[in-house]
Design a protein around this motif. Structure first.
Motif, PDB file in Angstrom:
ATOM      1  N   LEU A   1       0.791  -1.024  -0.105  1.00 23.32           N
ATOM      2  CA  LEU A   1      -0.182  -0.100   0.219  1.00 23.32           C
ATOM      3  C   LEU A   1       0.736   1.033  -0.545  1.00 23.32           C
ATOM      4  CD1 LEU A   1      -2.791  -1.147   2.614  1.00 23.32           C
ATOM      5  CD2 LEU A   1      -2.871  -0.862   0.370  1.00 23.32           C
ATOM      6  N   PRO A   2       0.664   1.841  -1.538  1.00 28.43           N
ATOM      7  CA  PRO A   2       1.600   3.435  -1.158  1.00 28.43           C
ATOM      8  C   PRO A   2       1.028   4.148   0.121  1.00 28.43           C
ATOM      9  CG  PRO A   2       1.122   2.905  -2.808  1.00 28.43           C
ATOM     10  CD  PRO A   2       0.338   1.594  -2.827  1.00 28.43           C
ATOM     11  N   PHE A   3       1.394   5.111   0.478  1.00 28.98           N
ATOM     12  CA  PHE A   3       1.226   6.191   1.546  1.00 28.98           C
ATOM     13  C   PHE A   3      -0.011   6.500   0.970  1.00 28.98           C
ATOM     14  CE2 PHE A   3       4.924   5.849   4.704  1.00 28.98           C
ATOM     15  CZ  PHE A   3       4.941   4.201   5.333  1.00 28.98           C
ATOM     16  N   ALA A   4       0.028   6.914  -0.387  1.00 25.58           N
ATOM     17  CA  ALA A   4      -0.357   8.207  -1.270  1.00 25.58           C
ATOM     18  C   ALA A   4      -2.300   7.770  -0.977  1.00 25.58           C
ATOM     19  CB  ALA A   4      -0.291   8.718  -2.385  1.00 25.58           C
ATOM     20  N   SER A   5      -1.607   6.425  -0.714  1.00 24.32           N
ATOM     21  CA  SER A   5      -3.678   5.621  -1.049  1.00 24.32           C
ATOM     22  C   SER A   5      -3.548   4.945   0.304  1.00 24.32           C
ATOM     23  CB  SER A   5      -3.498   4.737  -2.402  1.00 24.32           C
ATOM     24  OG  SER A   5      -2.676   3.754  -1.560  1.00 24.32           O
ATOM     25  N   ILE A   6      -3.453   5.751   1.385  1.00 23.62           N
ATOM     26  CA  ILE A   6      -3.383   5.514   2.531  1.00 23.62           C
ATOM     27  C   ILE A   6      -4.394   6.592   3.114  1.00 23.62           C
ATOM     28  CG2 ILE A   6      -3.482   4.618   5.524  1.00 23.62           C
ATOM     29  CD1 ILE A   6      -1.289   3.488   4.138  1.00 23.62           C
ATOM     30  N   GLU A   7      -5.912   6.336   3.858  1.00 21.29           N
ATOM     31  CA  GLU A   7      -7.241   7.303   4.232  1.00 21.29           C
ATOM     32  C   GLU A   7      -6.528   7.808   5.654  1.00 21.29           C
ATOM     33  OE1 GLU A   7     -10.255  10.310   3.937  1.00 21.29           O
ATOM     34  OE2 GLU A   7      -9.161   9.497   2.469  1.00 21.29           O
ATOM     35  N   SER A   8      -6.374   6.341   6.360  1.00 28.59           N
ATOM     36  CA  SER A   8      -6.479   6.429   7.794  1.00 28.59           C
ATOM     37  C   SER A   8      -5.458   5.538   8.006  1.00 28.59           C
ATOM     38  CB  SER A   8      -7.839   6.634   8.405  1.00 28.59           C
ATOM     39  OG  SER A   8      -8.262   5.580   8.350  1.00 28.59           O
ATOM     40  N   ALA A   9      -5.158   5.267   9.031  1.00 31.81           N
ATOM     41  CA  ALA A   9      -4.283   3.520  10.016  1.00 31.81           C
ATOM     42  C   ALA A   9      -4.652   3.728  11.340  1.00 31.81           C
ATOM     43  CB  ALA A   9      -2.877   3.688   9.590  1.00 31.81           C
ATOM     44  N   THR A  10      -5.315   2.351  11.836  1.00 32.64           N
ATOM     45  CA  THR A  10      -5.212   2.041  12.928  1.00 32.64           C
ATOM     46  C   THR A  10      -5.026   0.383  13.895  1.00 32.64           C
ATOM     47  OG1 THR A  10      -6.869   2.512  15.164  1.00 32.64           O
ATOM     48  CG2 THR A  10      -8.025   1.968  13.266  1.00 32.64           C
ATOM     49  N   ILE A  11      -5.064   0.869  14.798  1.00 31.34           N
ATOM     50  CA  ILE A  11      -5.052  -0.932  15.566  1.00 31.34           C
ATOM     51  C   ILE A  11      -6.789  -1.311  15.414  1.00 31.34           C
ATOM     52  CG2 ILE A  11      -3.302  -0.909  16.735  1.00 31.34           C
ATOM     53  CD1 ILE A  11      -3.854  -0.264  19.571  1.00 31.34           C
ATOM     54  N   PRO A  12      -6.657  -2.978  15.485  1.00 33.87           N
ATOM     55  CA  PRO A  12      -8.060  -3.364  16.075  1.00 33.87           C
ATOM     56  C   PRO A  12      -8.928  -2.586  16.896  1.00 33.87           C
ATOM     57  CG  PRO A  12      -6.522  -5.139  14.607  1.00 33.87           C
ATOM     58  CD  PRO A  12      -5.424  -3.824  15.149  1.00 33.87           C
ATOM     59  N   PHE A  13     -10.131  -2.860  17.574  1.00 36.38           N
ATOM     60  CA  PHE A  13     -10.896  -2.470  19.035  1.00 36.38           C
ATOM     61  C   PHE A  13     -10.388  -3.156  19.576  1.00 36.38           C
ATOM     62  CE2 PHE A  13     -14.208  -3.287  21.912  1.00 36.38           C
ATOM     63  CZ  PHE A  13     -14.153  -1.629  22.247  1.00 36.38           C
ATOM     64  N   GLY A  14      -9.612  -3.173  20.759  1.00 35.73           N
ATOM     65  CA  GLY A  14      -9.018  -4.244  21.897  1.00 35.73           C
ATOM     66  C   GLY A  14      -7.712  -4.402  22.008  1.00 35.73           C
ATOM     67  N   THR A  15      -6.467  -4.256  21.107  1.00 42.58           N
ATOM     68  CA  THR A  15      -5.327  -4.557  20.879  1.00 42.58           C
ATOM     69  C   THR A  15      -4.935  -3.768  22.090  1.00 42.58           C
ATOM     70  OG1 THR A  15      -5.757  -5.159  18.696  1.00 42.58           O
ATOM     71  CG2 THR A  15      -3.373  -5.245  19.417  1.00 42.58           C
ATOM     72  N   PRO A  16      -3.991  -4.060  22.844  1.00 43.31           N
ATOM     73  CA  PRO A  16      -2.979  -3.148  23.446  1.00 43.31           C
ATOM     74  C   PRO A  16      -2.220  -2.038  22.617  1.00 43.31           C
ATOM     75  CG  PRO A  16      -2.800  -5.686  23.776  1.00 43.31           C
ATOM     76  CD  PRO A  16      -3.830  -5.591  22.575  1.00 43.31           C
ATOM     77  N   THR A  17      -2.671  -0.770  23.365  1.00 41.89           N
ATOM     78  CA  THR A  17      -1.152  -0.172  22.535  1.00 41.89           C
ATOM     79  C   THR A  17       0.337  -0.476  22.157  1.00 41.89           C
ATOM     80  OG1 THR A  17      -1.780   1.603  24.419  1.00 41.89           O
ATOM     81  CG2 THR A  17      -3.373   1.539  22.499  1.00 41.89           C
ATOM     82  N   TYR A  18       0.585  -0.797  23.150  1.00 43.51           N
ATOM     83  CA  TYR A  18       2.143  -1.015  23.890  1.00 43.51           C
ATOM     84  C   TYR A  18       2.529  -1.993  22.996  1.00 43.51           C
ATOM     85  CZ  TYR A  18       0.298  -5.227  26.794  1.00 43.51           C
ATOM     86  OH  TYR A  18      -0.018  -5.996  26.571  1.00 43.51           O
ATOM     87  N   SER A  19       3.958  -2.040  22.114  1.00 43.90           N
ATOM     88  CA  SER A  19       4.762  -3.125  21.576  1.00 43.90           C
ATOM     89  C   SER A  19       5.510  -4.274  23.030  1.00 43.90           C
ATOM     90  CB  SER A  19       6.113  -2.426  21.401  1.00 43.90           C
ATOM     91  OG  SER A  19       6.887  -3.833  20.458  1.00 43.90           O
ATOM     92  N   ASN A  20       4.892  -5.553  21.822  1.00 46.58           N
ATOM     93  CA  ASN A  20       5.433  -6.339  22.605  1.00 46.58           C
ATOM     94  C   ASN A  20       5.943  -6.586  22.205  1.00 46.58           C
ATOM     95  OD1 ASN A  20       5.171  -9.037  23.445  1.00 46.58           O
ATOM     96  ND2 ASN A  20       3.149 -10.000  22.708  1.00 46.58           N
ATOM     97  N   PRO A  21       7.438  -6.975  22.556  1.00 52.25           N
ATOM     98  CA  PRO A  21       8.385  -7.324  22.640  1.00 52.25           C
ATOM     99  C   PRO A  21       8.383  -9.060  21.952  1.00 52.25           C
ATOM    100  CG  PRO A  21       8.769  -7.900  24.878  1.00 52.25           C
ATOM    101  CD  PRO A  21       7.458  -6.584  24.168  1.00 52.25           C
ATOM    102  N   HIS A  22       7.840  -9.936  22.741  1.00 49.45           N
ATOM    103  CA  HIS A  22       7.657 -11.281  21.614  1.00 49.45           C
ATOM    104  C   HIS A  22       7.286 -11.325  20.138  1.00 49.45           C
ATOM    105  CE1 HIS A  22       8.983 -12.832  25.749  1.00 49.45           C
ATOM    106  NE2 HIS A  22       8.040 -12.347  26.712  1.00 49.45           N
ATOM    107  N   GLN A  23       6.455 -10.006  20.700  1.00 46.44           N
ATOM    108  CA  GLN A  23       6.210 -10.294  18.267  1.00 46.44           C
ATOM    109  C   GLN A  23       7.913  -9.845  17.432  1.00 46.44           C
ATOM    110  OE1 GLN A  23       3.038  -7.077  18.649  1.00 46.44           O
ATOM    111  NE2 GLN A  23       1.530  -9.146  18.646  1.00 46.44           N
ATOM    112  N   HIS A  24       8.471  -8.947  18.144  1.00 44.90           N
ATOM    113  CA  HIS A  24       9.323  -8.638  17.257  1.00 44.90           C
ATOM    114  C   HIS A  24      10.658  -9.865  16.697  1.00 44.90           C
ATOM    115  CE1 HIS A  24       9.919  -4.760  19.214  1.00 44.90           C
ATOM    116  NE2 HIS A  24       8.503  -5.354  18.404  1.00 44.90           N
ATOM    117  N   HIS A  25      11.482 -10.303  15.567  1.00 47.69           N
ATOM    118  CA  HIS A  25      11.794 -11.175  15.257  1.00 47.69           C
ATOM    119  C   HIS A  25      13.223 -11.261  16.024  1.00 47.69           C
ATOM    120  CE1 HIS A  25       9.337 -12.663  11.450  1.00 47.69           C
ATOM    121  NE2 HIS A  25       9.609 -11.500  11.368  1.00 47.69           N
TER     122      HIS A  25
END
Length: 247
Positions: free
Chosen positions: A113-137
């Motif tokens: 998705l080119p940034f020019a075509s993105i209207e908005s971006a967010t996270i799914p409802f109920g998803t924590p807003t902090y970064s989970n280190p276990h999700q990192h490679h």
């Protein structure tokens, strides 16, 4: 004479030990690791807001890039502008953040998705807003040491690290997927084909014996194509008059 030999051997072993076990640089902060991380994130965000005030035309690109970097390897919901009045919602995990695009993945496909075509971006409802280190490679246990002491050699060996440290464009990323079957949507039409190349201005796809030329600036959405879709489009291209497949 014996003392001289002993001193020589000791100095030699110390040098060998220092070469095999090089020390790290000094700590980056005098406070704890968690305080340092919070402070670095705060400084980064403040710098971004100052930049977008100075360079207003780049506000959208800088903000989206920062948001996706904070959500790397996490689920996001992206609303794209397909036409002037129509939007589409895409949900997936952030895989690659480039200079002018983001690539997300879900169970079925990869989506560019080119940034020019993105209207908005967010996270799914109920998803924590902090970064989970276990999700990192986790690449290997000595990655931190390798990056500090042999940065160039380490980064150039892994595509994921190249993407992490050097922002690539949608052109270079699509070119790296040469031979992959994709669907590309522009404001006027949808095109299917196998990636042949991507230069500074156009993306070249091949469908059967036809070459499709798509200006990169017109791409609103690109995704890997399913096997059935590929077969259907090839048949439509080879037998345009006789093919009666459903759209």
């Amino acid at each position: 004479m014996k003392n001289k030999i002993k001193r020589f051997l000791n100095s030699k072993s110390e040098k060998q030990y220092s070469n095999e076990n090089p020390s790290f640089s000094s700590p980056t902060s005098s406070v704890s690791a968690e305080e340092t991380r919070i402070l670095n994130e705060h400084i980064s965000q403040q710098n971004m807001f100052k930049l977008i005030r100075l360079y207003e035309p780049h506000r959208k690109t800088l903000t989206l890039k920062k948001f996706f970097k904070m959500k790397r390897n996490q689920q996001v919901v992206i609303t794209t502008l397909i036409e002037e009045t129509k939007t589409s919602t895409i949900e997936g995990k952030v895989a690659t953040i480039g200079r002018d695009f983001v690539m997300v993945t879900n169970l079925r496909k990869r989506i560019w998705l080119p940034f020019a075509s993105i209207e908005s971006a967010t996270i799914p409802f109920g998803t924590p807003t902090y970064s989970n280190p276990h999700q990192h490679h986790i690449y290997d246990n000595q990655l931190r040491e390798k990056l500090i002491l042999r940065f160039g050699e380490t980064v150039t060996k892994k595509d994921a690290l190249i993407q992490q440290f050097f922002e690539e464009s949608i052109r270079t990323n699509l070119h790296s997927w040469k031979g992959t079957w994709i669907e590309v949507k522009t404001a006027d039409q949808a095109s299917f084909g196998k990636i042949v190349s991507a230069d500074k201005e156009v993306l070249t796809l091949q469908l059967a014996n036809k070459m499709l030329i798509i200006p990169l600036i017109e791409i609103q959405y690109a995704s890997t194509a399913r096997l059935f879709t590929i077969w259907k489009e090839i048949m439509r291209s080879v037998f345009p008059k006789n093919w009666r497949g459903s759209t």
